[in-house]
Motif scaffolding. Structure first.
Motif, PDB file in Angstrom:
ATOM      1  N   GLU A  55       0.888  -1.314   0.148  1.00  0.00           N
ATOM      2  CA  GLU A  55      -0.005   0.018   0.033  1.00  0.00           C
ATOM      3  C   GLU A  55       0.656   1.285  -0.013  1.00  0.00           C
ATOM      4  N   THR A  56       0.385   2.246  -0.690  1.00  0.00           N
ATOM      5  CA  THR A  56       1.307   3.337  -1.086  1.00  0.00           C
ATOM      6  C   THR A  56       1.031   4.337   0.355  1.00  0.00           C
ATOM      7  N   VAL A  57       1.826   5.139   0.937  1.00  0.00           N
ATOM      8  CA  VAL A  57       1.300   6.004   1.835  1.00  0.00           C
ATOM      9  C   VAL A  57       1.765   7.117   1.137  1.00  0.00           C
ATOM     10  N   ARG A  58       0.766   8.277   1.453  1.00  0.00           N
ATOM     11  CA  ARG A  58       0.715   9.630   0.959  1.00  0.00           C
ATOM     12  C   ARG A  58       0.520  10.686   2.185  1.00  0.00           C
ATOM     13  N   VAL A  59       1.245  11.867   2.152  1.00  0.00           N
ATOM     14  CA  VAL A  59       0.933  12.814   3.191  1.00  0.00           C
ATOM     15  C   VAL A  59       0.465  14.002   2.351  1.00  0.00           C
ATOM     16  N   PRO A  60      -0.281  14.950   3.024  1.00  0.00           N
ATOM     17  CA  PRO A  60      -0.919  16.321   2.360  1.00  0.00           C
ATOM     18  C   PRO A  60       0.304  17.515   2.363  1.00  0.00           C
ATOM     19  N   VAL A  61       0.329  17.986   1.118  1.00  0.00           N
ATOM     20  CA  VAL A  61       1.271  19.269   1.226  1.00  0.00           C
ATOM     21  C   VAL A  61       0.541  20.118   0.417  1.00  0.00           C
ATOM     22  N   PRO A  62       1.020  21.559   0.487  1.00  0.00           N
ATOM     23  CA  PRO A  62       0.065  22.541  -0.102  1.00  0.00           C
ATOM     24  C   PRO A  62       0.241  22.642  -1.754  1.00  0.00           C
ATOM     25  N   VAL A  63      -0.864  22.664  -2.343  1.00  0.00           N
ATOM     26  CA  VAL A  63      -0.717  23.506  -3.934  1.00  0.00           C
ATOM     27  C   VAL A  63      -1.394  24.568  -3.970  1.00  0.00           C
ATOM     28  N   ILE A  64      -0.387  25.304  -4.560  1.00  0.00           N
ATOM     29  CA  ILE A  64      -0.698  26.926  -4.651  1.00  0.00           C
ATOM     30  C   ILE A  64      -1.375  27.221  -5.984  1.00  0.00           C
ATOM     31  N   SER A  65      -2.524  27.993  -6.012  1.00  0.00           N
ATOM     32  CA  SER A  65      -3.106  28.772  -7.195  1.00  0.00           C
ATOM     33  C   SER A  65      -2.615  30.092  -7.472  1.00  0.00           C
ATOM     34  N   ARG A  66      -1.737  29.828  -8.590  1.00  0.00           N
ATOM     35  CA  ARG A  66      -1.016  31.081  -9.022  1.00  0.00           C
ATOM     36  C   ARG A  66      -2.104  32.262  -9.253  1.00  0.00           C
ATOM     37  N   GLU A  67      -3.297  31.937  -9.834  1.00  0.00           N
ATOM     38  CA  GLU A  67      -4.244  33.002 -10.275  1.00  0.00           C
ATOM     39  C   GLU A  67      -4.795  33.582  -8.925  1.00  0.00           C
ATOM     40  N   LYS A  68      -5.035  32.966  -7.882  1.00  0.00           N
ATOM     41  CA  LYS A  68      -5.492  33.442  -6.512  1.00  0.00           C
ATOM     42  C   LYS A  68      -4.384  34.189  -5.618  1.00  0.00           C
ATOM     43  N   CYS A  69      -3.293  33.664  -5.806  1.00  0.00           N
ATOM     44  CA  CYS A  69      -2.107  33.846  -4.771  1.00  0.00           C
ATOM     45  C   CYS A  69      -1.909  35.582  -4.939  1.00  0.00           C
ATOM     46  N   THR A  70      -1.799  36.436  -3.992  1.00  0.00           N
ATOM     47  CA  THR A  70      -1.259  37.586  -3.944  1.00  0.00           C
ATOM     48  C   THR A  70       0.095  37.976  -3.474  1.00  0.00           C
ATOM     49  N   LEU A  71       0.911  36.653  -3.193  1.00  0.00           N
ATOM     50  CA  LEU A  71       2.338  36.791  -2.735  1.00  0.00           C
ATOM     51  C   LEU A  71       2.373  37.740  -1.376  1.00  0.00           C
ATOM     52  N   CYS A  72       1.368  37.707  -0.605  1.00  0.00           N
ATOM     53  CA  CYS A  72       1.330  38.469   0.689  1.00  0.00           C
ATOM     54  C   CYS A  72       2.133  37.960   1.613  1.00  0.00           C
ATOM     55  N   GLY A  73       2.709  36.772   1.518  1.00  0.00           N
ATOM     56  CA  GLY A  73       3.626  36.097   2.474  1.00  0.00           C
ATOM     57  C   GLY A  73       3.023  35.575   3.841  1.00  0.00           C
ATOM     58  N   ARG A  74       1.828  35.596   3.726  1.00  0.00           N
ATOM     59  CA  ARG A  74       1.394  34.906   4.991  1.00  0.00           C
ATOM     60  C   ARG A  74       1.731  33.211   5.165  1.00  0.00           C
ATOM     61  N   CYS A  75       1.853  32.803   4.265  1.00  0.00           N
ATOM     62  CA  CYS A  75       1.814  31.158   4.117  1.00  0.00           C
ATOM     63  C   CYS A  75       3.523  30.865   4.791  1.00  0.00           C
ATOM     64  N   ALA A  76       4.357  31.629   4.318  1.00  0.00           N
ATOM     65  CA  ALA A  76       5.888  31.586   4.877  1.00  0.00           C
ATOM     66  C   ALA A  76       5.725  31.951   6.301  1.00  0.00           C
ATOM     67  N   GLU A  77       5.027  33.001   6.612  1.00  0.00           N
ATOM     68  CA  GLU A  77       4.987  33.371   8.131  1.00  0.00           C
ATOM     69  C   GLU A  77       4.627  32.346   9.000  1.00  0.00           C
ATOM     70  N   VAL A  78       3.479  31.700   8.770  1.00  0.00           N
ATOM     71  CA  VAL A  78       3.058  30.527   9.517  1.00  0.00           C
ATOM     72  C   VAL A  78       3.622  29.281   9.296  1.00  0.00           C
ATOM     73  N   CYS A  79       4.510  28.937   8.620  1.00  0.00           N
ATOM     74  CA  CYS A  79       5.139  27.784   8.318  1.00  0.00           C
ATOM     75  C   CYS A  79       6.506  27.745   9.253  1.00  0.00           C
ATOM     76  N   ALA A  80       6.325  26.879  10.315  1.00  0.00           N
ATOM     77  CA  ALA A  80       7.326  26.676  11.171  1.00  0.00           C
ATOM     78  C   ALA A  80       8.567  25.794  10.768  1.00  0.00           C
ATOM     79  N   PHE A  81       8.580  25.157   9.421  1.00  0.00           N
ATOM     80  CA  PHE A  81       9.502  24.273   9.138  1.00  0.00           C
ATOM     81  C   PHE A  81      10.118  24.965   7.683  1.00  0.00           C
TER      82      PHE A  81
END
Length: 285
Positions: A55-81
Motif C-alpha cells: 500500500e502506498t502512503v501519502r501525506v498532504p502538501v500545499p498546492v498553490i493557485s497562481r491565479e489566486k495568490c497575492t504573494l502576501c507572504g502569510r503562508c511563509a510566516e505561519v510555516c514553522a518548518f
C-alpha cells in the motif's frame, strides 16, 4: 500487548532480539511483527515473510493557485518548518521540508492554497506461519518518516502480541514507534558506548511513560557497566545473549539467532513469562 524493541544506537542487535522473540512467541500463538525502522527495514531478512499486499502512503502538501495568490507572504510566516518561500514573482515549495500541518492552507487570506498529496513510501504486509509481518519502506530522499511509521502501527491488533522493531537512536522516529507501547525492551551491548546510548534510550522511555527492561547482546558474562546502571535505576536486566561467532555468521546469512542456537529459546520464553505475569506493570512503579 505491545512490546517495542529499541536501542540507543544502531548495531546493538535490536532486530536479532526482536525476530527471535517473534519466532519463539509464534510457537504459542499469533504474533504481529511491525518493523518501524522504515529508513532501513531488515526484519524481513530474518523472518522471510510471504508478501501478499503493498500500500502506498501519502501525506498532504500545499498546492498553490497562481491565479489566486497575492504573494502576501502569510503562508511563509505561519510555516514553522520553512517549507515555503515567497519570492517577488512566485511562491516556492520545498516538499521534503513540509510536515503537513495544514497551517498554510487554513490561514491563507486569499484561499490560494489547497491540500494536495505526495507519496512518501509503501507499507508491505506478509505472513510467516503464525507471524503476521508488516514493514514500511521510506522513499529514497524523504526526510520525514513518522507518518509512515504511523501507517505501520495502524496494523497493530488488540488481543495478540504485537512486537515493534523500532528505529535506532532516540530521535523523533523512535519516539513515534515506542509511544503507546505497553513495554519497551532496550537492547544494548556491554561497552562504554553501549552504556551511553542506553542512558539516552532509558530517558526517552521514562519521558514517554513506557515501562522498560534491558537485554544485553554480545554479553561478556559480567556486563558490569550495564548491570550497575540497571541496579542504580531499578531497571530489570531481563536476559543476556553471549558473544557467539556462529550466531554472527547466521545473521550474515539471514538466519535468526534462535535457529542458530535453539537453546536460547529458554531466555525468550522467560521474557514472555515475565510480561504475561504482569512484570511490565511492576516496572512502571
Amino acid at each position: 500487548m505491545i512490546i517495542a524493541v529499541a536501542s540507543g544506537k544502531g548495531g546493538t542487535g535490536k532486530t536479532t532480539v526482536a525476530s527471535s522473540l517473534a519466532l519463539v512467541a509464534a510457537e504459542k500463538g499469533e504474533v504481529r511483527f511491525l518493523d518501524c525502522d522504515v529508513e532501513e527495514p531488515n526484519g524481513h531478512i530474518m523472518l522471510k515473510p510471504c508478501w501478499y499486499k503493498k500500500e502506498t502512503v501519502r501525506v498532504p502538501v500545499p498546492v498553490i493557485s497562481r491565479e489566486k495568490c497575492t504573494l502576501c507572504g502569510r503562508c511563509a510566516e505561519v510555516c514553522a518548518f520553512h517549507a515555503l518561500a515567497v519570492l517577488p514573482q512566485e511562491v516556492m515549495l520545498f516538499p521534503t521540508m513540509c510536515h503537513s500541518c495544514g497551517g498554510c492552507w487554513q490561514l491563507c487570506p486569499s484561499g490560494a492554497i489547497s491540500p494536495g498529496w505526495r507519496e512518501i513510501g509503501q507499507v508491505e504486509e506478509g505472513t510467516r506461519g503464525e507471524i503476521y509481518f508488516v514493514h514500511g519502506r521510506l522513499n529514497v530522499g524523504e526526510a520525514i518518516s513518522p507518518p509512515l511509521i504511523e501507517a505501520v502501527k495502524e496494523r497493530i491488533q488488540p488481543g495478540v502480541l504485537n512486537i515493534i522493531d523500532a528505529p535506532p537512536g532516540t530521535s523523533c522516529p523512535v519516539l513515534r514507534a515506542v509511544k503507546g507501547a505497553d513495554f519497551c525492551l532496550l537492547v544494548t551491548e556491554p561497552t562504554p558506548f553501549g552504556l551511553h546510548d542506553l542512558k539516552l534510550a532509558y530517558e526517552m522511555a521514562v519521558k514517554l511513560g513506557v515501562p522498560c527492561g534491558v537485554a544485553v547482546n554480545r554479553s561478556d558474562g559480567k556486563d558490569s557497566l550495564i548491570s550497575q546502571f540497571c541496579y542504580d535505576n531499578n531497571i530489570p536486566l531481563l536476559f543476556q545473549l553471549p558473544q557467539d561467532r556462529e550466531v554472527a555468521r547466521g545473521y550474515a546469512r539471514g538466519i535468526p539467532a534462535v535457529e542458530m542456537r535453539p537453546e536460547w529459546k529458554e531466555r525468550f520464553l522467560a521474557l514472555l513469562a515475565f510480561l504475561e505475569k504482569g512484570g511490565y506493570a511492576r516496572c512502571a512503579k
